[in-house]
Design a protein around this motif. Structure first.
Motif, PDB file in Angstrom:
ATOM      1  N   ALA A  26       3.120 -14.165 -62.958  1.00 15.65           N
ATOM      2  CA  ALA A  26       2.570 -14.446 -61.628  1.00 15.65           C
ATOM      3  C   ALA A  26       2.189 -15.914 -61.554  1.00 15.65           C
ATOM      4  O   ALA A  26       1.007 -16.277 -61.562  1.00 15.65           O
ATOM      5  CB  ALA A  26       1.371 -13.555 -61.353  1.00 15.65           C
ATOM      6  N   ALA A  27       3.194 -16.772 -61.483  1.00 18.64           N
ATOM      7  CA  ALA A  27       2.969 -18.214 -61.490  1.00 18.64           C
ATOM      8  C   ALA A  27       3.231 -18.793 -60.102  1.00 18.64           C
ATOM      9  O   ALA A  27       4.242 -18.478 -59.474  1.00 18.64           O
ATOM     10  CB  ALA A  27       3.886 -18.880 -62.513  1.00 18.64           C
ATOM     11  N   ASN A  29       2.405 -19.859 -55.995  1.00 15.72           N
ATOM     12  CA  ASN A  29       2.140 -19.037 -54.811  1.00 15.72           C
ATOM     13  C   ASN A  29       3.350 -18.907 -53.899  1.00 15.72           C
ATOM     14  O   ASN A  29       3.229 -18.421 -52.774  1.00 15.72           O
ATOM     15  CB  ASN A  29       0.952 -19.597 -54.018  1.00 15.72           C
ATOM     16  N   GLY A  52       2.169  -9.489 -49.591  1.00 15.67           N
ATOM     17  CA  GLY A  52       2.574 -10.577 -50.478  1.00 15.67           C
ATOM     18  C   GLY A  52       3.888 -11.208 -50.095  1.00 15.67           C
ATOM     19  O   GLY A  52       4.191 -12.315 -50.551  1.00 15.67           O
ATOM     20  N   ASN A  89       4.609 -14.263 -52.492  1.00 13.73           N
ATOM     21  CA  ASN A  89       3.554 -14.875 -53.300  1.00 13.73           C
ATOM     22  C   ASN A  89       3.433 -14.072 -54.595  1.00 13.73           C
ATOM     23  O   ASN A  89       2.986 -12.923 -54.569  1.00 13.73           O
ATOM     24  CB  ASN A  89       2.235 -14.843 -52.534  1.00 13.73           C
ATOM     25  N   SER A  91       1.382 -14.048 -56.900  1.00 16.51           N
ATOM     26  CA  SER A  91       0.038 -13.605 -57.253  1.00 16.51           C
ATOM     27  C   SER A  91      -0.357 -12.337 -56.501  1.00 16.51           C
ATOM     28  O   SER A  91      -1.358 -11.691 -56.841  1.00 16.51           O
ATOM     29  CB  SER A  91      -0.985 -14.713 -56.975  1.00 16.51           C
ATOM     30  N   GLU A  92       0.437 -11.968 -55.481  1.00 13.12           N
ATOM     31  CA  GLU A  92       0.151 -10.772 -54.687  1.00 13.12           C
ATOM     32  C   GLU A  92       1.169  -9.665 -54.906  1.00 13.12           C
ATOM     33  O   GLU A  92       0.832  -8.474 -54.809  1.00 13.12           O
ATOM     34  CB  GLU A  92       0.091 -11.140 -53.197  1.00 13.12           C
ATOM     35  N   SER A  94       4.812  -8.847 -57.390  1.00  8.68           N
ATOM     36  CA  SER A  94       5.663  -9.393 -58.444  1.00  8.68           C
ATOM     37  C   SER A  94       7.141  -9.195 -58.131  1.00  8.68           C
ATOM     38  O   SER A  94       7.529  -8.356 -57.299  1.00  8.68           O
ATOM     39  CB  SER A  94       5.340  -8.733 -59.779  1.00  8.68           C
TER      40      SER A  94
END
Length: 216
Positions: A26-27, A29, A52, A89, A91-92, A94
């Motif tokens: 999760a790199a 945004n 996401g 994103n 981070s939200e 995958s």
């Protein structure tokens, strides 16, 4: 939530769709993945609903720029697939989570060069990878699905390097949301959205979990 997913008439127990054992970190945004699974109107409608996902563009991948237009691609002779460019994103949501939706709801990956009544190489199941890491995660998940015996037939999804993505004509963008009562959308996109809501309500944007969700 229901206990099964129906993909183009194929009903598969929901519990048989595992989470990917391998995923991308999760790199950052902003990331993207280009996926093909039949008519881009319907695949776009599925992915834009996922929390996401920031943007989905319908378009063409796998062929040359001079034939990246709807009239040419519809001949099935250009090498393109109708595809969607999914911006998300990490981070939200995958990469692996998006693959799970792709295989369990967005289309039937066991149909070769078609989806339902839509036939031709332009309707093939494909993941267009940009990096070796995307390719490796996709390969690993396909192996995982096949080892789990999720489908009665082999997965025929191709993994193809993404050389370029060509956005489709403007009238194709957000087509399902703008034309919810169009017969094809009602017959093909609406059932996919019902399955998405039934099985992945916890992954969806709030506006898609009401009783009468928009399609995109």
């Amino acid at each position: 939530m229901t206990e099964s997913c129906s993909i183009a008439g194929l009903t598969v127990p929901r519990s048989r769709f595992p989470d990917p054992e391998r995923d991308l970190p999760a790199a950052g945004n902003e990331a993207r993945v280009v996926l093909a699974g039949g008519c881009f109107w319907c695949v776009e409608a599925v992915f834009i609903a996922i929390n996401g996902v920031t943007r989905v563009v319908s378009g063409y991948a796998g062929g040359r720029p001079e034939t990246a237009n709807y009239e040419a691609v519809c001949t099935g002779a250009t090498g393109h697939a109708e595809a969607v460019e999914v911006h998300y994103n990490p981070s939200e949501v995958s990469f692996g989570a998006l693959l799970k939706v792709f295989f369990s709801v967005a289309h039937d990956p066991t149909q070769l060069n078609r989806q339902g009544n839509d036939r031709g190489t332009q309707y093939r199941s494909a993941i267009f990878f940009e990096t070796d890491e995307q390719k490796q995660v996709a390969e690993a998940y396909i192996r995982q699905l096949e080892a789990a015996g999720v489908y009665p037939d082999p997965v025929v999804t191709t993994l193809e390097p993404l050389h370029a993505f060509y956005p489709a004509e403007e009238y194709h963008q957000n087509f399902a949301a703008r034309n919810p009562h169009q017969p094809y959308i009602m017959a093909v996109a609406a059932p996919k959205m019902e399955k998405l809501i039934d099985n992945y309500a916890d992954r969806l944007k709030p506006e898609y979990t009401n009783d009468d969700p928009d399609l995109a």
